[in-house]
Design an enzyme around this catalytic site. Structure first.
Site, PDB file in Angstrom:
ATOM      1  N   ARG A  30       0.832  -1.201   0.000  1.00 42.35           N
ATOM      2  CA  ARG A  30       0.000   0.000   0.000  1.00 42.35           C
ATOM      3  C   ARG A  30       0.869   1.254   0.000  1.00 42.35           C
ATOM      4  NH1 ARG A  30      -4.601   1.727   3.285  1.00 42.35           N
ATOM      5  NH2 ARG A  30      -4.570   3.056   1.430  1.00 42.35           N
ATOM      6  N   ARG A  50       3.088  -4.775   3.871  1.00 41.87           N
ATOM      7  CA  ARG A  50       2.319  -5.037   5.086  1.00 41.87           C
ATOM      8  C   ARG A  50       1.940  -6.518   5.174  1.00 41.87           C
ATOM      9  NH1 ARG A  50      -2.117  -0.093   5.440  1.00 41.87           N
ATOM     10  NH2 ARG A  50      -0.627   1.666   5.421  1.00 41.87           N
ATOM     11  N   ASP A  55      -3.195  -0.507   8.658  1.00 38.09           N
ATOM     12  CA  ASP A  55      -2.059   0.384   8.879  1.00 38.09           C
ATOM     13  C   ASP A  55      -1.096  -0.160   9.933  1.00 38.09           C
ATOM     14  OD1 ASP A  55      -3.201   2.077   7.047  1.00 38.09           O
ATOM     15  OD2 ASP A  55      -3.829   3.595   8.493  1.00 38.09           O
ATOM     16  N   TYR A 185       1.808  16.465   7.947  1.00 39.43           N
ATOM     17  CA  TYR A 185       0.650  16.885   8.728  1.00 39.43           C
ATOM     18  C   TYR A 185       0.817  16.372  10.154  1.00 39.43           C
ATOM     19  CZ  TYR A 185      -1.231  12.116   8.302  1.00 39.43           C
ATOM     20  OH  TYR A 185      -1.401  10.763   8.369  1.00 39.43           O
ATOM     21  N   TYR A 187      -1.413  15.959  14.100  1.00 36.66           N
ATOM     22  CA  TYR A 187      -2.638  16.098  14.896  1.00 36.66           C
ATOM     23  C   TYR A 187      -2.303  16.978  16.097  1.00 36.66           C
ATOM     24  CZ  TYR A 187      -5.561  12.830  12.324  1.00 36.66           C
ATOM     25  OH  TYR A 187      -6.335  12.239  11.365  1.00 36.66           O
ATOM     26  N   GLU A 230      -3.337  14.492   5.212  1.00 36.44           N
ATOM     27  CA  GLU A 230      -2.346  14.072   4.216  1.00 36.44           C
ATOM     28  C   GLU A 230      -2.339  15.059   3.053  1.00 36.44           C
ATOM     29  OE1 GLU A 230      -2.650   9.225   4.715  1.00 36.44           O
ATOM     30  OE2 GLU A 230      -4.153  10.297   3.553  1.00 36.44           O
ATOM     31  N   ARG A 250      -5.973  16.479   2.231  1.00 42.06           N
ATOM     32  CA  ARG A 250      -7.134  15.663   2.562  1.00 42.06           C
ATOM     33  C   ARG A 250      -7.873  16.264   3.749  1.00 42.06           C
ATOM     34  NH1 ARG A 250      -6.627   9.255   4.341  1.00 42.06           N
ATOM     35  NH2 ARG A 250      -8.680   9.037   5.314  1.00 42.06           N
ATOM     36  N   ARG A 331     -14.221   5.312  -2.438  1.00 44.69           N
ATOM     37  CA  ARG A 331     -12.929   5.405  -3.104  1.00 44.69           C
ATOM     38  C   ARG A 331     -12.985   4.593  -4.401  1.00 44.69           C
ATOM     39  NH1 ARG A 331      -8.330   4.694   1.685  1.00 44.69           N
ATOM     40  NH2 ARG A 331      -8.905   6.557   2.905  1.00 44.69           N
ATOM     41  N   TYR A 361      -4.978   5.322  -2.801  1.00 42.87           N
ATOM     42  CA  TYR A 361      -3.891   6.290  -2.784  1.00 42.87           C
ATOM     43  C   TYR A 361      -3.171   6.303  -4.137  1.00 42.87           C
ATOM     44  CZ  TYR A 361      -4.121   7.006   2.314  1.00 42.87           C
ATOM     45  OH  TYR A 361      -4.511   7.360   3.586  1.00 42.87           O
ATOM     46  N   GLU A 378      -3.257   2.724  -6.220  1.00 44.29           N
ATOM     47  CA  GLU A 378      -3.861   1.518  -5.668  1.00 44.29           C
ATOM     48  C   GLU A 378      -5.177   1.288  -6.402  1.00 44.29           C
ATOM     49  OE1 GLU A 378      -2.441   2.095  -1.014  1.00 44.29           O
ATOM     50  OE2 GLU A 378      -4.450   2.733  -1.633  1.00 44.29           O
TER      51      GLU A 378
END
Length: 410
Positions: A30, A50, A55, A185, A187, A230, A250, A331, A361, A378
């Site tokens: 990914r 992965r 994630d 980015y 938080y 993102e 995003r 998506r 993505y 993807e």
């Protein structure tokens, strides 16, 4: 394995070459990132390897080299793991490459996250478990340095106000003045109660990580004053030669977030909603790239009059391409949008659909040698996480797709 550009005006989706594909064991690839190195006619394609689609099951970064041939096809090497791009007991995520042309150094930024701690958990607890990391290469990605942990030197005390953060994912950019830009980015935690973030107050904010000395040292810029996650960035040069750094980010909602910086990413002025660029409810990463606007020489009076309109972008030497799923709810249906007036928020054309169906993505690259574009995305027929494919297409493909849609609407 080769890949050829699509035939301009055919109306068909560009030809796809699968670079990374889900394995029977469940191993999934990914988060694509793509860069084109013009001096050696080489594409470098990156992704996360992965153990599942989740994630928190990310492991290492992988890479494939694509050599551009004289006939326009691309020959790809086998996949290799970037074994030096890691920290002990942490998973490696979010590849973000940028090439520094003066020292001929390729930088690959990424984050390393403690074991299987999720982003959501970091946001809820306000306890950051992420490190800002980088490897570099002086031989165009054939070999890589050991990982440098930049967290303290670049973010410093600001990390105490961050629940978590990430770079990109996708490519960085070197501006005409030499400054290197890594999109990022964080938080931001504005308020805490008993050391825990107050719910519904922690939101992502896009920002840049930049270097003014060709990658020797790095700094963080100021966050956008609007919810934004993102992101990717592109330089816009106007006809006076002035530089404007564009950010496309995003956000959870109906539309993307845009902003411009007039000081090369130190801070961004007046972020706003891009109502021509749809966003799914939970959002999705998107890719943006700048490229030289094609020269236009009017042949008659009609074209001379048209030359004075915003359609031909009299205000910039740069146009933009943006890539993102076009469906409002899910998506799916990956599209490429063209902006011929990138200093105006309403300059986006209708998109060219490059993949009909589930899409996630993506990352764009511009090949000035062949005056064409490349992308990683993807996609698959049922789920967007089944493979990462490579495509080539031309500006004419995008322009003709947009003009056909406009005619249908009349």
């Amino acid at each position: 394995m080769g890949n050829r550009p699509s035939k301009s005006g055919s109306g068909e989706e560009p030809a796809k070459t699968t670079l990374f594909e889900k394995e029977p064991s469940g191993i999934t690839y990914r988060i694509p990132a793509l860069i084109y190195l013009s001096h050696c006619h080489t594409f470098l394609a990156f992704a996360e390897k992965r153990s599942s689609t989740a994630d928190h099951d990310a492991k290492r970064l992988v890479m494939r080299r694509g050599t551009l041939k004289e006939d326009g096809s691309v020959q790809w090497s086998s996949s290799q793991e970037l074994t030096t791009a890691c920290l002990p007991d942490r998973r490696t995520m979010n590849p973000c490459p940028v090439y520094e042309k003066h020292s001929k150094t390729l930088f690959l930024f990424f984050i390393c996250v403690w074991r299987n701690i999720t982003e959501k958990r970091q946001i809820m607890t306000g306890k950051n478990k992420t490190r800002l990391c980088c490897v570099s290469s002086s031989d165009d990605g054939k070999t890589w340095s050991q990982t440098t942990d930049l967290t303290e030197s670049v973010i410093g005390e600001a990390i105490s106000k961050w629940a978590t953060f990430a770079v990109g994912p996708g490519h960085g950019v070197q501006l005409e003045n030499g400054r290197l830009i890594i999109p990022a980015y964080a938080y931001y935690v504005p308020y805490r109660c008993c050391r825990v973030p107050i719910p519904r107050t922690v939101y992502p904010r896009a920002l840049s990580i930049y270097s003014e000395d060709f990658g020797q040292t790095w700094r963080i810029g100021k966050m956008l004053q609007k919810k934004s996650g993102e992101c990717e960035m592109a330089e816009i040069i106007d006809h006076e030669g002035r530089s404007h750094l564009y950010c496309n980010a995003r956000q959870s909602g109906r539309y993307r977030c845009e902003a411009l910086s007039e000081n090369s990413g130190v801070y961004f002025d007046k972020p706003h909603i891009a109502r021509e660029l749809v966003e799914q409810r939970s959002g999705c990463q998107g890719s943006v790239i700048g490229f030289p606007a094609p020269e236009f020489v009017p042949n008659d009076d009609t074209e001379s009059k048209a030359c004075s309109t915003s359609i031909l972008s009299p205000d910039t030497q740069t146009w933009l391409l943006f890539m993102h799923p076009t469906n409002k709810c899910r998506r799916k249906d990956m599209g490429v949008y063209l902006n011929r007036s990138p200093l105006h928020s309403s300059g986006w054309d209708k998109p060219m659909i490059v993949h009909k169906g589930p899409s996630g993505y993506s990352d764009l690259a511009y090949n000035g040698d062949k005056d064409q574009f490349a992308c990683l995305l993807e996609c698959e027929k049922e789920k967007e996480h089944e493979q990462i494919v490579f495509m080539l297409f031309s500006l004419n493909d995008v322009k003709q797709a947009g003009s056909k849609k406009e005619k249908k609407m009349r």
